[in-house]
Scaffold this motif. Structure first.
Motif, short mmCIF file in Angstrom:
data_model
loop_
_atom_site.label_atom_id
_atom_site.label_comp_id
_atom_site.label_asym_id
_atom_site.label_seq_id
_atom_site.Cartn_x
_atom_site.Cartn_y
_atom_site.Cartn_z
N ILE A 121 75.43 18.08 18.89
CA ILE A 121 74.06 18.39 18.45
C ILE A 121 73.07 17.47 19.16
O ILE A 121 72.01 17.92 19.62
N GLN A 122 73.43 16.20 19.28
CA GLN A 122 72.55 15.25 19.97
C GLN A 122 72.39 15.63 21.44
O GLN A 122 71.28 15.59 21.99
N GLY A 123 73.49 16.03 22.07
CA GLY A 123 73.44 16.48 23.47
C GLY A 123 72.56 17.71 23.63
O GLY A 123 71.78 17.82 24.58
N MET A 124 72.67 18.62 22.67
CA MET A 124 71.86 19.84 22.71
C MET A 124 70.37 19.54 22.46
O MET A 124 69.50 20.16 23.06
N ARG A 125 70.10 18.59 21.56
CA ARG A 125 68.70 18.19 21.32
C ARG A 125 68.06 17.65 22.60
O ARG A 125 66.93 17.99 22.93
N THR A 126 68.81 16.80 23.29
CA THR A 126 68.28 16.20 24.52
C THR A 126 68.04 17.27 25.58
O THR A 126 66.96 17.33 26.18
N ALA A 127 69.02 18.14 25.79
CA ALA A 127 68.88 19.19 26.81
C ALA A 127 67.73 20.13 26.45
O ALA A 127 66.94 20.53 27.32
N GLY A 128 67.61 20.47 25.18
CA GLY A 128 66.55 21.37 24.73
C GLY A 128 65.17 20.78 24.93
O GLY A 128 64.26 21.45 25.43
N ARG A 129 65.02 19.50 24.57
CA ARG A 129 63.72 18.83 24.75
C ARG A 129 63.34 18.76 26.22
O ARG A 129 62.19 19.02 26.60
N LEU A 130 64.32 18.45 27.08
CA LEU A 130 64.03 18.34 28.51
C LEU A 130 63.63 19.69 29.10
O LEU A 130 62.74 19.77 29.95
N ALA A 131 64.27 20.78 28.66
CA ALA A 131 63.88 22.12 29.12
C ALA A 131 62.42 22.40 28.75
O ALA A 131 61.63 22.89 29.56
N ALA A 132 62.06 22.05 27.50
CA ALA A 132 60.68 22.27 27.04
C ALA A 132 59.70 21.40 27.82
O ALA A 132 58.58 21.82 28.11
N GLU A 133 60.13 20.20 28.20
CA GLU A 133 59.24 19.30 28.95
C GLU A 133 58.97 19.82 30.36
O GLU A 133 57.92 19.55 30.94
N VAL A 134 59.91 20.60 30.92
CA VAL A 134 59.62 21.25 32.21
C VAL A 134 58.45 22.22 32.04
O VAL A 134 57.52 22.25 32.86
N LEU A 135 58.45 22.99 30.94
CA LEU A 135 57.35 23.92 30.68
C LEU A 135 56.04 23.17 30.44
O LEU A 135 54.98 23.59 30.90
N ASP A 136 56.11 22.03 29.72
CA ASP A 136 54.91 21.20 29.54
C ASP A 136 54.33 20.80 30.90
O ASP A 136 53.12 20.86 31.13
N TYR A 137 55.22 20.37 31.79
CA TYR A 137 54.81 19.90 33.11
C TYR A 137 54.14 21.02 33.91
O TYR A 137 53.15 20.81 34.63
N LEU A 138 54.67 22.24 33.77
CA LEU A 138 54.14 23.38 34.54
C LEU A 138 52.81 23.89 34.01
O LEU A 138 52.02 24.47 34.77
N THR A 139 52.55 23.69 32.72
CA THR A 139 51.41 24.33 32.06
C THR A 139 50.08 24.19 32.80
O THR A 139 49.41 25.20 33.06
N PRO A 140 49.66 22.97 33.19
CA PRO A 140 48.33 22.88 33.85
C PRO A 140 48.28 23.54 35.22
O PRO A 140 47.20 23.81 35.74
N HIS A 141 49.44 23.78 35.82
CA HIS A 141 49.48 24.38 37.17
C HIS A 141 49.38 25.90 37.15
O HIS A 141 49.11 26.52 38.19
N ILE A 142 49.65 26.51 35.99
CA ILE A 142 49.72 27.98 35.95
C ILE A 142 48.32 28.54 35.77
O ILE A 142 47.81 28.66 34.66
N LYS A 143 47.69 28.83 36.91
CA LYS A 143 46.34 29.38 36.91
C LYS A 143 46.19 30.30 38.11
O LYS A 143 47.07 30.33 38.99
N PRO A 144 45.11 31.08 38.17
CA PRO A 144 44.96 32.04 39.26
C PRO A 144 45.14 31.37 40.64
O PRO A 144 44.64 30.26 40.87
N GLY A 145 45.90 32.04 41.51
CA GLY A 145 46.08 31.54 42.88
C GLY A 145 47.43 30.92 43.14
O GLY A 145 47.90 30.90 44.28
N ILE A 146 48.07 30.37 42.09
CA ILE A 146 49.40 29.77 42.32
C ILE A 146 50.42 30.91 42.47
O ILE A 146 50.27 31.97 41.85
N THR A 147 51.43 30.70 43.30
CA THR A 147 52.50 31.69 43.40
C THR A 147 53.64 31.28 42.46
O THR A 147 53.77 30.11 42.11
N THR A 148 54.45 32.26 42.08
CA THR A 148 55.58 31.93 41.21
C THR A 148 56.60 31.08 41.97
O THR A 148 57.32 30.28 41.37
N ARG A 149 56.64 31.22 43.29
CA ARG A 149 57.54 30.34 44.07
C ARG A 149 57.09 28.88 43.99
O ARG A 149 57.91 27.97 43.90
#
Length: 266
Positions: free
Chosen positions: A10-38
């Motif tokens: 469960i602890q391993g899953m908590r860590t992996a889950g939080r890190l996956a969500a933190e990738v989305l946090d990191y991407l959030t300010p970049h997702i705006k008109p003009g950026i490519t999905t690549r």
């Protein structure tokens, strides 16, 4: 076979889950008109490298599929799921689902969010928002002794009562030391049916909800991209959830995760 996780798992899953969500946090300010999905994909790969995680999707090849070529999935507008990042810039009014799965110390964390690109239509905003609520209606049903059919029924009832349809071909799944484990978590169904939930089970709830009809089809010949058959908009949200002794715990939460809808805490 459905696995249950011990305290260490469960602890391993908590860590992996939080890190996956933190990738989305990191991407959030970049997702705006003009950026490519690549470009979004490249940013995610750099973020994972800094985290010490690896992408579960890059090179992923289930039977009958070509190897998946990117670190995440980007599904834009009428793409339902498994959209492959490309060089087409996102434009104002687009909606995009970004789906991230990371591996940390052998454990998998899987989550996705909808992003609005600039100002989007009221219809698109409503679809994304109600799909988020639909996911939480499913999460709220999780507790020992409940059944998987209860989750699917809650999602289907809510989506259809709002005039939307639920995709049948793709579902949530058990997750742990493997990307996809038993059970399959359908986003439609009958209450009181299918497997009983037990403490220590971990699985994803990730409804794909269409503004139009529920039918989907493969797009092009990349072997992955799925679109709505009627070209209507589609939205998806995903969390990885743990069945606790008394209810549920969402494992894919981070500082930037949107809060649960008000009814969850009511």
């Amino acid at each position: 076979m459905i696995t249950t996780k011990d305290a260490e798992g469960i602890q391993g899953m908590r860590t992996a889950g939080r890190l996956a969500a933190e990738v989305l946090d990191y991407l959030t300010p970049h997702i705006k008109p003009g950026i490519t999905t690549r470009e979004i994909d490249q940013l995610a790969a750099e973020c994972m490298k800094r985290q010490g995680t690896t992408s579960a999707t890059l090179g992923y090849q289930p039977a009958g599929y070509p190897p998946y070529p990117a670190s995440l999935c980007t599904s834009v507008n009428h793409v339902v799921c498994h959209g492959i990042p490309n060089d087409k810039p996102l434009k104002r009014g687009d909606i995009v689902n970004v789906d991230v799965t990371v591996i940390k110390d052998g454990w998998y964390g899987d989550t996705s969010r909808m992003f609005m690109v600039g100002e989007v239509s009221i219809a698109a905003k409503r679809l994304a928002s109600l799909t988020y609520e639909a996911m939480w209606h499913g999460i709220a049903k999780v507790r020992p002794g409940a059944r998987l059919g209860d989750i699917g029924w809650a999602i289907q009832k809510f989506a259809e009562s709002n005039g939307f349809s639920v995709v049948r071909e793709f579902c949530g799944h058990g997750i742990g030391r493997n990307f996809h484990e038993e059970p399959q978590v359908l986003h439609y169904g009958k209450p009181g049916t299918l497997e009983e939930l037990k403490p220590g089970m971990t699985f994803t709830i990730e409804p794909m909800i269409n503004a139009g009809r529920k039918e989907v089809k493969e797009f092009g010949n990349d072997g992955w991209t799925i679109v709505t058959k009627d070209h209507s908009l589609s939205a998806q949200w995903e969390h990885t959830v743990l069945v606790t002794e008394t209810g549920w715990e969402v494992l894919t939460l981070s500082a930037g995760s949107p809060p649960p809808p008000p009814f969850v805490n009511a």
